[in-house]
Write an enzyme that holds these catalytic residues in place. Structure first.
Site, mmCIF file in Angstrom:
data_model
loop_
_atom_site.group_PDB
_atom_site.id
_atom_site.type_symbol
_atom_site.label_atom_id
_atom_site.label_comp_id
_atom_site.label_asym_id
_atom_site.label_seq_id
_atom_site.Cartn_x
_atom_site.Cartn_y
_atom_site.Cartn_z
ATOM 1 N N ASP A 147 -4.598 35.366 -94.475
ATOM 2 C CA ASP A 147 -4.728 34.783 -93.151
ATOM 3 C C ASP A 147 -3.959 33.463 -93.134
ATOM 4 O O ASP A 147 -3.569 32.951 -94.191
ATOM 5 C CB ASP A 147 -6.211 34.554 -92.842
ATOM 6 C CG ASP A 147 -6.439 34.199 -91.382
ATOM 7 O OD1 ASP A 147 -5.503 34.372 -90.579
ATOM 8 O OD2 ASP A 147 -7.546 33.750 -91.051
ATOM 9 N N THR A 183 -4.793 30.474 -90.675
ATOM 10 C CA THR A 183 -5.598 29.307 -90.335
ATOM 11 C C THR A 183 -6.645 29.027 -91.408
ATOM 12 O O THR A 183 -7.481 29.874 -91.721
ATOM 13 C CB THR A 183 -6.296 29.514 -88.976
ATOM 14 O OG1 THR A 183 -5.310 29.800 -87.995
ATOM 15 C CG2 THR A 183 -7.083 28.279 -88.582
ATOM 16 N N THR A 220 -1.999 37.207 -89.135
ATOM 17 C CA THR A 220 -2.648 36.155 -88.358
ATOM 18 C C THR A 220 -2.795 36.569 -86.901
ATOM 19 O O THR A 220 -2.086 37.453 -86.413
ATOM 20 C CB THR A 220 -1.828 34.849 -88.442
ATOM 21 O OG1 THR A 220 -2.436 33.853 -87.634
ATOM 22 C CG2 THR A 220 -0.393 35.063 -87.983
ATOM 23 N N ASP A 226 -2.148 34.549 -84.497
ATOM 24 C CA ASP A 226 -1.272 33.679 -83.710
ATOM 25 C C ASP A 226 -0.090 34.444 -83.114
ATOM 26 O O ASP A 226 0.209 35.580 -83.494
ATOM 27 C CB ASP A 226 -0.744 32.533 -84.579
ATOM 28 C CG ASP A 226 -1.794 31.462 -84.800
ATOM 29 O OD1 ASP A 226 -2.730 31.393 -83.983
ATOM 30 O OD2 ASP A 226 -1.694 30.731 -85.785
ATOM 31 N N ARG A 241 -0.598 38.312 -84.018
ATOM 32 C CA ARG A 241 -1.576 38.919 -83.108
ATOM 33 C C ARG A 241 -2.340 40.034 -83.813
ATOM 34 O O ARG A 241 -2.580 41.107 -83.267
ATOM 35 C CB ARG A 241 -0.889 39.457 -81.863
ATOM 36 C CG ARG A 241 -0.265 38.392 -80.979
ATOM 37 C CD ARG A 241 -1.297 37.398 -80.522
ATOM 38 N NE ARG A 241 -0.794 36.481 -79.490
ATOM 39 C CZ ARG A 241 -1.085 35.200 -79.448
ATOM 40 N NH1 ARG A 241 -1.854 34.675 -80.401
ATOM 41 N NH2 ARG A 241 -0.641 34.441 -78.484
#
Length: 1002
Positions: free
Chosen positions: A337, A339, A607, A609, A662
């Site tokens: 991941d 974050t 991720t 994002d 995403r």
């Protein structure tokens, strides 16, 4: 130990019939401030730890039984009985002492190791989030006490029975207690019936049940055996204390092989003596059987495993399953991941874009709500010398204020002042890092959530963030007015592409413009503009969130808590703007990724994002080259693109994507499956309840200890206490070190056994005057060599620091066991060399110096006729002792010289190894020269000039070992990985230049 007594009425108190204030008064607690640390410690002593009795733990008698219930002890006991039956009490006593000592040492080591490993595993057991000293903290579940204010979120395993006082769409799985398959929807309604079934106590939650949706807060009413789960003596949480790991299975197979070989050797001994039984023949057969069994193996393996678990804990990786220790060395791909793992998870909102106002720049760091907001207009966010206009706190355009209202209210994070200043001043934060960043932004704009609530905003309903839809929404009723109740508003935030699809309008100053134009042209143009703005922010490494809102007219008679449909609520929204949040990479992430490349390990970022944001961070931490484009890059994919591909299409990809943006939980599972189809060995990180399938599917599942849900921790093999990617790399290095060390000490132990067998089996050719074979070494000598001479250096090899090439070697094949071709070859070659040199010395002393006089009964007692045999036996024993000790230095490396000055200098770092070698050398002399001990127990005599033969053999063995390793270095494939970070970057650039790859992706 006496049980600690709680107030007698407490277990039967029907807290579901109490109001929240009554429960708080009962336990003298405060729902806002929680307990103080001092009060919590006092209650922990009074009520005891929050644990269920009968959880198991380490059973000393089971550990002891494992020490005595094995083939080794059986063989030694037979040898003891035979020695006593033939009235050889000295030898029988020594063997019996060896049995007791071996069992005692093995018991002590394994018992302590089991206790250490259980304690470390318990560190990764479920934790609880509570409010202590007005601050939200995470504590071990065992430390929760009645009166604690406990916080529950999606994916948590509830740590105690609690009376709820704050609920938002909370649903819990109570099948463990009630058998009900559907989740229970919780509320705060007071229940009057005292004897209400558990399933109907909707204002309570119970220990060991799981939060499947929503969030809540509650007052702990019962802990430990006083909970509902405790009353039925059941536990959901299991500790894998006695699992059989693949390593242990391989060692068990080796034990069966060794036992079979021992039986064959015994048959050979009796066959040489024409199957005529005599005490001499029986003892010789037992000696041969003893020689082939590595008595210290179990103790050494246990010590090495315990040391590996402890070392992993030191680098902040808690091992929940021992099998993962062995698996780490085979990892070829790490799926991480972003974050909090690759980044610091210290998010701060730094940019904002509104359609009517343009860009805003926000100053300040962390979650200290101090900083300024500047309006920049339509200039590029990183432009120099632009005219900025500071926005005074509490002012701004209506569009600006409505956007900050959405950021503040569609948010569950809390900022609090504390009396204990830390690096963030006197502020602490509770909640998701992204929401904290938005809340800090709202504070800077003068629209803090507590202030808005004081003005009259009231939360009506919440649809929490879902990793599948990637958005969150809330319904608030605004402040009442003179005309009547306030309006209802829906606020929405989430990933841009998921929010845009919910919007039918966009805010242009005070005007709400429709996105429904002729043939959708208005929407297409708007979405293209939003995408450009979002990409511009994302390319700077910012995580972009989108905010929206709309007024809401509640349908008459509809339950605003459970009667709403999410899809209907999150529709016809008004687009407000974009917020860019920066989460800087950890300083150690880039070096750790580069170290992975040096070790032949590839890193993938999965991720949630935006692709541009993910790519920007991936470039910073070296997951992809810094000079490659984002668009059209086959190494960067959106999850929708990856998920839409069939397995066959994925398998045709020349390279799996290094960045998947995403990402959803199903995407992670698909990535693991793709890696497995390529015969790769994958480690996967995860923190949410939805990550459990991918953690289970991965070869090594790694959960986040700080941000991870309890469900994820239970599904994982390893839990990181610091949520740091670099810790994963340290864990891989430790797994490689441990596996290499096990190979080293097994080679050392088995080489010594092979040497002893060579001496004893060839010795069958020498018969004394009575026709019995003469022992080149006695049974006690063999036992002493195995237990005292060979085992301590083997333990030292198990504790060897990682070699310089540890993380410069390719991952071992997952199918490769301990006994690779090279290890087996080394074992026999070194063993044959040691055995041949030792037996040569025996022969020289007997035949060249003592004219071949073998005497009679020289295996049983000393006589003048046996002097030559006894001196030869002492020479062979001394020779083999020195060779075994020297071989420990050889085993430190498969290929590199053990005697080179630079390698010898590193020996000082392994105290156990060099001390065991020195003690082993010293012990030779009293054993050979102490009268009585030498003749009666070890069956050898003092030697003098024979030492020259011993030292010549030692020099020859060292020269042989060095020549053998030189030949291996020249002829065998290099062990170091044929790549490094620079070559890996160049390989990725080269891959991108291949047109076929682009065509296939498109």
């Amino acid at each position: 130990m006496a049980k600690k007594k709680a107030p007698p009425a407490e277990p039967e108190t029907p807290f579901h019939t109490f109001t929240v204030d009554q429960v708080a008064d009962h336990y003298n607690t405060n729902t806002l401030e929680g307990l103080t640390t001092v009060e919590a410690e006092s209650r922990l002593k009074a009520y005891g730890p929050n644990e269920l009795q009968g959880n198991g733990g380490v059973k000393w008698y089971k550990v002891l039984w494992r020490q005595i219930a094995n083939a080794l002890v059986v063989i030694l006991l037979i040898a003891t009985i035979l020695a006593f039956a033939t009235k050889d009490f000295a030898e029988g006593g020594v063997i019996l002492f060896i049995i007791i000592m071996n069992a005692a040492i093995g018991f002590w080591q394994e018992y302590n190791a089991e206790q250490t490993m259980e304690a470390l595993r318990n560190m990764s057991s479920p934790t609880s989030k509570v409010i202590r000293d007005e601050t939200r903290v995470t504590i071990p579940n065992s430390q929760a006490v009645p009166g604690d204010i406990m916080i529950f979120e999606d994916g948590d395993v509830i740590g105690a029975d609690c009376r709820l006082f704050e609920v938002f769409n909370l649903e819990t799985d109570e099948a463990l207690l009630t058998g009900e398959s559907l989740p229970a929807q919780k509320n705060l309604d007071l229940i009057e019936a005292t004897e209400q079934p558990l399933g109907d106590r909707l204002n309570m939650v119970f220990s060991s049940t799981t939060v499947v949706k929503g969030r809540a807060k509650g007052i702990v009413t019962s802990t430990g055996m006083k909970t509902q789960i405790g009353k039925i003596a059941t536990t959901l949480l299991e500790v894998d204390g006695n699992e059989t790991t693949p390593l242990q299975k391989r060692l068990n197979k080796m034990a069966y092989f060794v036992f079979l070989a021992a039986v064959i050797l015994v048959i050979i001994v009796f066959a040489v003596h024409k199957f005529q039984y005599s005490s001499e023949t029986a003892i010789y057969a037992i000696s041969v059987a003893i020689a082939i069994i590595p008595e210290g193996l179990v103790a050494v393996v246990t010590l090495t495993m315990a040391f590996g678990v402890r070392r992993m804990a030191e680098v902040k990786a808690i091992v929940r399953r021992l099998s993962s220790l062995e698996s780490l060395g085979a990892v070829t791909n790490i799926c991480s991941d972003k974050t909090g793992t690759l980044t610091q998870s210290k998010m701060v909102a730094v940019r904002m874009w509104l359609p009517s106002d343009g860009y805003y720049r926000i100053t300040g760091t962390g979650f200290i709500p101090e900083g300024d907001i500047y309006r920049q207009g339509e200039m590029m966010p990183n432009s120099i010398d632009i005219q900025e206009e500071q926005v005074p706190t509490g002012s701004g355009t209506d569009h600006f204020l409505r956007t900050l209202e959405a950021a503040s209210l569609c948010n569950m994070a809390e900022l609090r002042r504390t009396q204990h200043p830390d690096e963030n001043g006197d502020w602490t934060a509770i909640g998701d890092p992204t929401e904290i960043a938005l809340q800090v932004l709202a504070y800077k704009a003068g629209l803090a959530k507590p202030d808005l609530l004081d003005q009259g905003f009231r939360l009506v309903a919440e649809f929490p963030f879902d990793s599948n839809v990637k958005r969150m929404s809330v319904i608030y009723q605004g402040p009442d007015t003179a005309k009547g109740p306030g309006d209802h508003f829906i606020f929405l935030k989430g990933a841009t592409e998921r929010v845009i699809g919910c919007c039918a309008f966009w805010r242009d100053g005070d005007v709400e413009r429709s996105l429904v134009g002729e043939k959708g042209t208005e929407r297409d143009t708007f979405e293209e503009m939003i995408t450009d703005k979002m990409n511009l922010l994302a390319e700077k490494g910012l995580r972009v969130l989108t905010l929206a809102y709309r007024k809401f007219e509640p349908p008459p008679g509809v339950d605003l808590v459970h009667g709403l449909v999410r899809e209907e609520i999150e529709s016809d929204m008004v687009f407000l703007g974009l917020v860019g949040i920066y989460d800087p990479p950890r300083a150690e992430s880039r070096p750790a990724v580069l170290e992975c490349y040096d070790a032949g390990i590839r890193v993938h970022m999965l991720t949630g994002d935006h692709p541009s944001t993910a790519a920007a961070i991936a470039k910073e931490v070296a997951i992809i080259p810094p000079d490659v484009p984002v668009k059209g890059n086959p190494l960067i994919m959106a999850a929708g693109q990856f998920d839409s591909m069939s397995d066959e299409e994925v398998d045709k990809l020349a390279e799996l994507p290094r960045v998947v943006a995403r990402c959803s939980p199903t995407t992670k599972v698909k990535m693991i499956a793709a890696l497995h189809r390529r015969n790769l060995f994958a480690a996967m990180t995860g923190d949410g309840v939805n990550d459990s399938p991918s953690l289970k599917a991965a070869n090594v599942g790694i959960a986040m200890g700080q941000s991870g849900s309890d469900v994820a921790k239970q599904a994982a093999d390893i839990v990181l206490t610091d949520d740091n990617f670099a810790t994963i790399v340290h864990a891989v290095a430790e797994g490689r070190r441990m596996f290499a060390n096990i190979q080293k000490f097994i080679q050392h132990l088995m080489s010594a056994n092979v040497a002893e067998i060579v001496v004893l089996i060839i010795g069958l050719a020498f018969k004394d005057r009575t026709g019995n074979a003469v022992f080149p070494m006695s049974a006690v000598e063999i036992l002493f060599l195995n237990m005292v001479t060979s085992s301590p250096p083997a333990m030292g090899l198990g504790l060897e620091p990682a070699s310089a090439s540890n993380m410069h070697e390719p991952p071992r094949s997952a199918k490769q066991g301990l006994f690779s071709f090279e290890v087996i070859m080394d074992t026999f070659i070194y063993g044959l060399a040691m055995g041949a040199l030792s037996f040569a010395n025996f022969c020289i002393v007997v035949f060249a110096i003592n004219d071949g006089e073998l005497g009679e009964f020289c295996n049983r007692e000393y006589s003048d006729l046996c002097e030559g045999v006894f001196r030869a036996r002492a020479t062979a024993y001394a020779c083999l002792t020195f060779l075994i000790l020297a071989h420990a230095i050889n085993c430190r490396s498969l290929r590199e010289s053990g005697w080179a000055p630079q390698n010898l200098s590193t020996l000082k770092h392994n105290t156990t190894l060099w001390l065991s070698i020195i003690v082993g050398v010293i012990l030779v002399f009293p054993i050979i020269y102490i009268p009585g001990l030498n003749h009666n127990v070890f069956k050898h005599s003092a030697i003098s000039y024979e030492w020259g033969l011993v030292f010549v053999a030692l020099i020859l063995f060292i020269l042989f070992a060095e020549l053998y390793k030189l030949i291996k270095r020249r002829t065998m494939k290099s062990l170091t990985v044929p790549t490094n970070s620079a070559l890996e970057m160049e390989r990725m650039r080269s891959f991108m230049s291949q047109k076929d790859s682009f065509d296939l992706i498109k």
